[in-house]
Enzyme design. Structure first.
Site, PDB file in Angstrom:
ATOM      1  N   GLY A 218       0.747  -1.222   0.152  1.00  0.00           N
ATOM      2  CA  GLY A 218      -0.334   0.248  -0.129  1.00  0.00           C
ATOM      3  C   GLY A 218       0.893   0.654   0.129  1.00  0.00           C
ATOM      4  CB  CYS A 219       0.242   4.589  -0.807  1.00  0.00           C
ATOM      5  SG  CYS A 219      -1.218   4.916  -0.436  1.00  0.00           S
ATOM      6  CE1 TYR A 220      -0.976   7.934   4.178  1.00  0.00           C
ATOM      7  CE2 TYR A 220      -3.005   6.226   3.848  1.00  0.00           C
ATOM      8  CZ  TYR A 220      -2.549   7.718   4.290  1.00  0.00           C
ATOM      9  OH  TYR A 220      -3.225   9.046   3.732  1.00  0.00           O
ATOM     10  CB  THR A 222       5.253   2.483  -0.005  1.00  0.00           C
ATOM     11  OG1 THR A 222       4.710   1.502  -0.979  1.00  0.00           O
ATOM     12  CG2 THR A 222       6.355   2.928  -0.730  1.00  0.00           C
ATOM     13  CB  SER A 223       5.028   6.630   2.484  1.00  0.00           C
ATOM     14  OG  SER A 223       4.114   6.300   3.704  1.00  0.00           O
TER      15      SER A 223
END
Length: 415
Positions: A218-220, A222-223
């Protein structure tokens, strides 16, 4: 691309080998319908079939690994009418070897892709078809961009020889009971859940390289995991008091019509959501726990901000005794030295979402907190690229034996 892994990476999701479908290699059952996998004789073009009745057909030979330079890899994009699907198409427009042969979108079936996304009207693409009518006989690999809960039966029905990158959350969590708790229904493909490899590229590239099914992060997650995993593995920060404030552009909520995402509802404002428990929490905690080799829990608050794309995660951490913010910085610098898509900024430079838009980069930096013993880490990504479709292309490049940066050397858009 460099090949440095974060301390060897977290344990991969490697388990059961793929099993033959109960309907053989020509017809695959898929949640109440059958997926057609017979080739069109004497043609390399995609054939869309409304009927699944046919006589036995010759099977194609998929390219599963070690693709030669210049050799075509045939791609299917499932769920092409969403933001992540469209971003896959945009990125592949300049990919020298990936060629899209099948595109599905049930509600847009029969339409030209350029009529759904006019900014891509110049691309030579097949028409959209329903998943049940898709012909996978001319396909080597699949990007699955469908919503969570819908991909399990579909992926079960795909030909076993295909390489698959799934952008939904369906195969990210190792514990199927945890999946049921957070997503509200039982998992319908537990054998694939065990097989799937988690696709945080810079951490698990060796496992991804040999995978058949990759669960794109997911995006969160990953960051957040890119900066925190190496620091936790090196025991430079304590895991008992990690606080994360994250902000995402509206595209992170998807393309579906929702009142909360109307312009008049989100313009000139920012608001928190999922405060009690965002679905990315177990995914983040899973990765951090594997890095720590013990259970890690976090305080995580996501926010929706009025911009189209981009994501910033601000992480507040307590350092281990005797560790300084510079130690954190130097460890991240050495970890990601040689990595093309993860960049540690110099000095006091603050990561800005505008500086990564449209690219597969993650920019990060470390700052000393005014509270002794604490540090603040900030990372930014484009939620649709490094947080979704870009990382998916990066992963499939690895799976096909290509350089990771193939087709991804887009510089950020500015202004």
């Amino acid at each position: 691309m460099g090949s440095t892994a974060l301390g060897g990476g977290a344990p991969a999701r490697l388990g059961l080998a793929p099993k033959d479908g109960v309907f053989g290699s020509n017809l695959k059952q898929c949640g109440g319908f059958m997926l057609k996998t017979t080739p069109k004789v004497g043609s390399s073009s995609v054939r869309v079939r409304a009927s699944v009745a046919s006589s036995p057909q010759k099977q194609h030979s998929p390219k599963t690994s070690g693709v030669k330079s210049g050799e075509e890899v045939r791609i299917a994009v499932l769920g092409a009418s969403g933001y992540t699907g469209a971003e896959i198409v945009r990125l592949l427009a300049n990919h020298p070897q990936f060629r899209i042969k099948v595109m599905t979108a049930d509600r847009k079936a029969g339409e030209q892709f350029g009529s759904v996304f006019p900014h891509l009207i110049t691309q030579d693409l097949p028409n959209l078809v329903a998943v049940k009518d898709a012909d996978f006989s001319n396909v080597d690999a699949v990007f699955c961009c469908l919503p969570h809960g819908t991909t399990q039966e579909i992926i079960k029905g795909l030909p076993q020889e295909l390489k698959i990158v799934d952008l939904s959350a369906d195969f990210r969590l190792r514990d199927i009971n945890e999946y049921a708790e957070w997503y509200g229904h039982s998992h319908r493909a537990p054998e694939l859940q065990q097989e799937a490899v988690y696709g945080l590229t810079e951490v698990l590239r060796n496992e991804i390289r040999n995978a058949r099914l990759v669960a794109n992060p997911g995006c969160y997650p990953t960051s957040i995991q890119l900066p925190l995993v190496p620091l936790i593995k090196a025991k430079l920060i304590k895991v008992s008091n990690i606080i994360i404030d994250a902000k995402s552009g509206v595209s992170g909520a998807g393309r579906g019509a929702k009142e909360a995402n109307l312009y008049t509802e989100i313009a000139e404002g920012i608001h928190a959501y999922g405060i009690k428990g965002h679905r990315h929490v177990p995914e983040i905690e899973q990765g951090l726990s594997e890095a720590a080799e013990s259970k890690v829990t976090i305080s995580f608050t996501p926010n929706l901000i009025c911009m189209k794309r981009g994501m910033q995660s601000t992480m507040f951490v307590e350092m281990a005794p005797g560790v300084t913010a510079n130690d954190l910085y130097q460890h991240l610098k050495s970890t990601y030295e040689g990595e093309e898509f993860v960049k540690l900024l110099n000095g006091s430079s603050v990561p800005h979402t505008r500086h990564v838009v449209g690219s597969n980069y993650c920019f990060m930096n470390v700052f000393e907190d005014r509270i002794p013993g604490r540090a603040i880490i900030i990372s930014v990504i484009d939620n649709l690229v490094k947080g979704a479709s870009g990382q998916a292309v990066q992963n499939l490049n690895l799976m096909m034996g290509l350089p990771e940066n193939t087709g991804l050397q887009y510089q950020p858009l500015f202004p």
